[in-house]
Design a protein around this motif. Structure first.
Motif, PDB file in Angstrom:
ATOM      1  N   ILE A  57       0.841  -1.201   0.000  1.00 48.17           N
ATOM      2  CA  ILE A  57       0.000   0.000   0.000  1.00 48.17           C
ATOM      3  C   ILE A  57       0.876   1.251   0.000  1.00 48.17           C
ATOM      4  N   ASN A  58       1.960   1.209   0.777  1.00 48.83           N
ATOM      5  CA  ASN A  58       2.905   2.320   0.812  1.00 48.83           C
ATOM      6  C   ASN A  58       3.413   2.650  -0.583  1.00 48.83           C
ATOM      7  N   PHE A  59       3.778   1.623  -1.345  1.00 52.61           N
ATOM      8  CA  PHE A  59       4.304   1.859  -2.684  1.00 52.61           C
ATOM      9  C   PHE A  59       3.215   2.171  -3.699  1.00 52.61           C
ATOM     10  N   LEU A  60       2.000   1.672  -3.495  1.00 50.94           N
ATOM     11  CA  LEU A  60       0.888   2.084  -4.351  1.00 50.94           C
ATOM     12  C   LEU A  60       0.711   3.602  -4.273  1.00 50.94           C
ATOM     13  N   ASP A  61       0.796   4.125  -3.057  1.00 50.95           N
ATOM     14  CA  ASP A  61       0.579   5.559  -2.856  1.00 50.95           C
ATOM     15  C   ASP A  61       1.767   6.400  -3.320  1.00 50.95           C
ATOM     16  N   ARG A  62       2.948   5.787  -3.420  1.00 49.03           N
ATOM     17  CA  ARG A  62       4.086   6.492  -4.009  1.00 49.03           C
ATOM     18  C   ARG A  62       3.987   6.492  -5.538  1.00 49.03           C
ATOM     19  N   THR A  63       3.535   5.356  -6.088  1.00 50.85           N
ATOM     20  CA  THR A  63       3.583   5.137  -7.525  1.00 50.85           C
ATOM     21  C   THR A  63       2.427   5.774  -8.266  1.00 50.85           C
ATOM     22  N   ASN A  64       1.324   6.079  -7.567  1.00 50.74           N
ATOM     23  CA  ASN A  64       0.139   6.570  -8.271  1.00 50.74           C
ATOM     24  C   ASN A  64       0.408   7.858  -9.061  1.00 50.74           C
ATOM     25  N   LEU A  65       1.378   8.663  -8.620  1.00 49.99           N
ATOM     26  CA  LEU A  65       1.706   9.890  -9.346  1.00 49.99           C
ATOM     27  C   LEU A  65       2.204   9.581 -10.757  1.00 49.99           C
ATOM     28  N   SER A  66       3.057   8.548 -10.898  1.00 53.92           N
ATOM     29  CA  SER A  66       3.616   8.237 -12.213  1.00 53.92           C
ATOM     30  C   SER A  66       2.533   7.777 -13.185  1.00 53.92           C
ATOM     31  N   ILE A  67       1.498   7.106 -12.679  1.00 52.47           N
ATOM     32  CA  ILE A  67       0.403   6.660 -13.542  1.00 52.47           C
ATOM     33  C   ILE A  67      -0.525   7.823 -13.876  1.00 52.47           C
ATOM     34  N   ALA A  68      -0.761   8.688 -12.896  1.00 54.82           N
ATOM     35  CA  ALA A  68      -1.676   9.816 -13.100  1.00 54.82           C
ATOM     36  C   ALA A  68      -1.029  10.968 -13.860  1.00 54.82           C
ATOM     37  N   ALA A  69       0.311  10.976 -13.958  1.00 56.12           N
ATOM     38  CA  ALA A  69       1.031  12.121 -14.509  1.00 56.12           C
ATOM     39  C   ALA A  69       0.538  12.591 -15.883  1.00 56.12           C
ATOM     40  N   PRO A  70       0.352  11.679 -16.863  1.00 55.03           N
ATOM     41  CA  PRO A  70      -0.081  12.179 -18.182  1.00 55.03           C
ATOM     42  C   PRO A  70      -1.394  12.955 -18.131  1.00 55.03           C
ATOM     43  N   ASP A  71      -2.389  12.436 -17.414  1.00 54.58           N
ATOM     44  CA  ASP A  71      -3.678  13.129 -17.320  1.00 54.58           C
ATOM     45  C   ASP A  71      -3.571  14.404 -16.492  1.00 54.58           C
ATOM     46  N   MET A  72      -2.763  14.369 -15.443  1.00 56.36           N
ATOM     47  CA  MET A  72      -2.574  15.557 -14.617  1.00 56.36           C
ATOM     48  C   MET A  72      -1.898  16.671 -15.409  1.00 56.36           C
ATOM     49  N   MET A  73      -0.936  16.305 -16.238  1.00 56.10           N
ATOM     50  CA  MET A  73      -0.226  17.298 -17.041  1.00 56.10           C
ATOM     51  C   MET A  73      -1.185  18.010 -17.995  1.00 56.10           C
ATOM     52  N   LYS A  74      -2.112  17.259 -18.584  1.00 52.96           N
ATOM     53  CA  LYS A  74      -3.094  17.854 -19.493  1.00 52.96           C
ATOM     54  C   LYS A  74      -4.109  18.709 -18.735  1.00 52.96           C
ATOM     55  N   ASP A  75      -4.605  18.187 -17.618  1.00 51.10           N
ATOM     56  CA  ASP A  75      -5.681  18.856 -16.881  1.00 51.10           C
ATOM     57  C   ASP A  75      -5.211  20.111 -16.158  1.00 51.10           C
ATOM     58  N   LEU A  76      -4.006  20.049 -15.590  1.00 51.19           N
ATOM     59  CA  LEU A  76      -3.510  21.152 -14.764  1.00 51.19           C
ATOM     60  C   LEU A  76      -2.369  21.922 -15.420  1.00 51.19           C
ATOM     61  N   ASN A  77      -2.094  21.611 -16.691  1.00 48.51           N
ATOM     62  CA  ASN A  77      -1.058  22.316 -17.444  1.00 48.51           C
ATOM     63  C   ASN A  77       0.311  22.220 -16.755  1.00 48.51           C
ATOM     64  N   LEU A  78       0.703  20.995 -16.425  1.00 48.91           N
ATOM     65  CA  LEU A  78       1.977  20.748 -15.755  1.00 48.91           C
ATOM     66  C   LEU A  78       3.017  20.309 -16.766  1.00 48.91           C
ATOM     67  N   SER A  79       4.290  20.525 -16.445  1.00 48.89           N
ATOM     68  CA  SER A  79       5.400  20.133 -17.309  1.00 48.89           C
ATOM     69  C   SER A  79       6.112  18.912 -16.731  1.00 48.89           C
ATOM     70  N   ASN A  80       7.047  18.355 -17.504  1.00 53.45           N
ATOM     71  CA  ASN A  80       7.888  17.274 -16.996  1.00 53.45           C
ATOM     72  C   ASN A  80       8.644  17.724 -15.754  1.00 53.45           C
ATOM     73  N   THR A  81       9.089  18.967 -15.770  1.00 54.83           N
ATOM     74  CA  THR A  81       9.813  19.507 -14.613  1.00 54.83           C
ATOM     75  C   THR A  81       8.929  19.527 -13.379  1.00 54.83           C
ATOM     76  N   ASP A  82       7.658  19.885 -13.550  1.00 59.69           N
ATOM     77  CA  ASP A  82       6.724  19.906 -12.421  1.00 59.69           C
ATOM     78  C   ASP A  82       6.537  18.506 -11.836  1.00 59.69           C
ATOM     79  N   ILE A  83       6.383  17.508 -12.706  1.00 57.37           N
ATOM     80  CA  ILE A  83       6.235  16.126 -12.237  1.00 57.37           C
ATOM     81  C   ILE A  83       7.501  15.684 -11.508  1.00 57.37           C
ATOM     82  N   GLY A  84       8.660  16.007 -12.097  1.00 53.94           N
ATOM     83  CA  GLY A  84       9.925  15.667 -11.442  1.00 53.94           C
ATOM     84  C   GLY A  84      10.085  16.356 -10.109  1.00 53.94           C
ATOM     85  N   LEU A  85       9.644  17.614 -10.026  1.00 56.29           N
ATOM     86  CA  LEU A  85       9.745  18.365  -8.775  1.00 56.29           C
ATOM     87  C   LEU A  85       8.898  17.714  -7.687  1.00 56.29           C
ATOM     88  N   MET A  86       7.722  17.211  -8.049  1.00 51.19           N
ATOM     89  CA  MET A  86       6.884  16.521  -7.070  1.00 51.19           C
ATOM     90  C   MET A  86       7.573  15.251  -6.557  1.00 51.19           C
TER      91      MET A  86
END
Length: 422
Positions: A23-52
């Motif tokens: 469960i600990n790693f599910l909650d760490r990993t969910n960002l990498s799966i959600a990243a493409p949709d989050m980038m489109k929805d919230l206008n985020l860049s690769n740098t923003d994802i990396g910063l998170m």
């Protein structure tokens, strides 16, 4: 002392820790799966994802040592349960974020609250298992660090496709809350467990388990550990490992989508394949080290350093090859081999504190190694994001990451040469 017991309740504790770790790693990993949709929805860049990813790693690193102190001070069950509840809340909070600032806060909170998971597992294991069984028990639940990323992509993709990225964080947060309620209701210390037999309890206590005991004073102070080359070799070497490990955790799914045109529906399967290499590599690393001792007569410290050094060099070469692999099968094959080699390195690195540290300071040396690794390695996601945004390619990021990974061989082989004398 009996070698067989009327009950084996202690082995059910491994299941608690394994599930909690996954469960600990599910909650760490969910960002990498959600990243493409989050980038489109919230206008985020690769740098923003990396910063998170970097913010999570830094907060996680800084809390390593305080987390251990809290576990010893307040007890494993209380701190572990509160940690699961709080990190599940932090996960759910991410689902309501509307911009980068709130997302960074959420990931920082996740790093802080997830920090007691692994030291908590170690403390619970020390209570429930005699010394001769602790390594085996730890090996089972520590596999969560590889099983988590392995099973996370198909589970998370199955959630995000029909429900969206926000629901993904709500659902994974709810899974943790359900687990912690069950854990709080049913987990007990050995002396208080209703199903443990007296024979099993006597067996655990005879091997040093049961109620926590005071650790004898060491002639080496905690601060003096930093005067030893072996400790610095472990800090720097683990930094090299965490640098490339964090790249895979944060960018593996996104890399497959952008360079191999993998669809979101197929991502769950493809993104999990390389992590199976991690599961196998973690087991093989420990097995090969033991084989060098048993069959070749190598000293345990030398055997571990040898496995780490060879795997670090081979992993570095494989990582450099990844952006040149071309096809999807070749890319997945390189990633699988790289993660297998990195996991073999990691399993031996986590065994090193027992060979290097005085008996009463094994946990301290282990936590210092982990702190150093995550503190420095936290830079890698944001650096990779910046490189990808600047160049439009991941080639330079993987090339530099491979070189850094290979440098772990120099750190562990040249600096970690002898135990710390008391």
């Amino acid at each position: 002392m009996k070698t067989k017991t009327a009950t084996r309740v202690r082995w059910t504790v491994v299941i608690w820790l394994l599930v909690g770790g996954i469960i600990n790693f599910l909650d760490r990993t969910n960002l990498s799966i959600a990243a493409p949709d989050m980038m489109k929805d919230l206008n985020l860049s690769n740098t923003d994802i990396g910063l998170m990813g970097s913010v999570f790693a830094w907060s996680y690193a800084f809390m390593q040592l305080p987390a251990g102190w809290l576990l010893d001070r307040l007890g494993a069950k209380k701190v572990y349960a509160w940690a699961v509840a709080l990190w599940s809340g932090a996960t759910a909070f991410t689902g309501v974020c509307t911009g980068l600032t709130s997302l960074l806060f959420g990931r920082a909170l996740l790093g802080v609250t997830e920090s007691p998971c692994w030291p908590g597992g170690a403390k619970i294991t020390a209570s429930w298992f005699p010394k001769q069984e602790r390594a085996l028990a730890t090996g089972f639940w520590d596999a969560a660090s590889k099983w988590g990323p392995t099973i996370a992509p198909p589970i998370l993709v199955a959630l995000i496709v029909p429900f969206g990225w926000r629901a993904l964080f709500f659902i994974t947060g709810a899974i943790g809350l359900i687990f912690v309620v069950i854990f709080a209701l049913f987990y007990r210390q050995p002396e208080k467990h209703p199903r443990i037999s007296q024979e099993e309890l006597d067996y655990i206590k005879a091997g040093g388990g049961g109620t926590a005991q005071e650790i004898g004073d060491s002639k080496v102070s905690w601060g003096a550990l930093f005067k030893h080359k072996s400790v610095w070799g472990m800090i720097l070497g683990f930094f090299c490992y965490i640098w490339i490990f964090n790249i895979f955790v944060t960018f593996l799914p996104l890399y497959l989508m952008k360079t191999q045109n993998v669809s979101m529906k197929s991502l769950g399967i493809y993104a999990s394949i390389p992590w199976f290499g991690g599961v196998i590599g973690a087991i093989l690393g420990g097995y090969i080290s033991k084989l060098l001792v048993d069959k070749r007569g190598a000293k345990p410290l030398v055997a571990k350093r040898a496995v780490i050094s060879v795997c670090a060099v081979l992993a570095g070469i494989t990582v450099i090859i990844i952006p040149h692999a071309g096809s999807l099968p070749a890319t997945l094959a390189c990633m699988t081999v790289a993660l297998a080699l990195m996991s073999a390195l990691s399993s031996c690195a986590w065994a090193l504190p027992g060979d290097v540290a005085p008996p009463s300071m094994v946990a301290s040396v282990g936590s210092i190694q982990n702190f150093g690794g995550y503190f420095g390695g936290a830079l890698s996601p944001v650096v990779v994001g910046m490189i990808a945004d600047k160049t439009g390619s991941y080639t330079m990021a993987f090339t530099s990451g491979g070189i850094i990974a290979a440098c772990a061989a120099l750190c562990y082989w040249l600096l970690v040469r002898k135990p710390i004398a008391e």
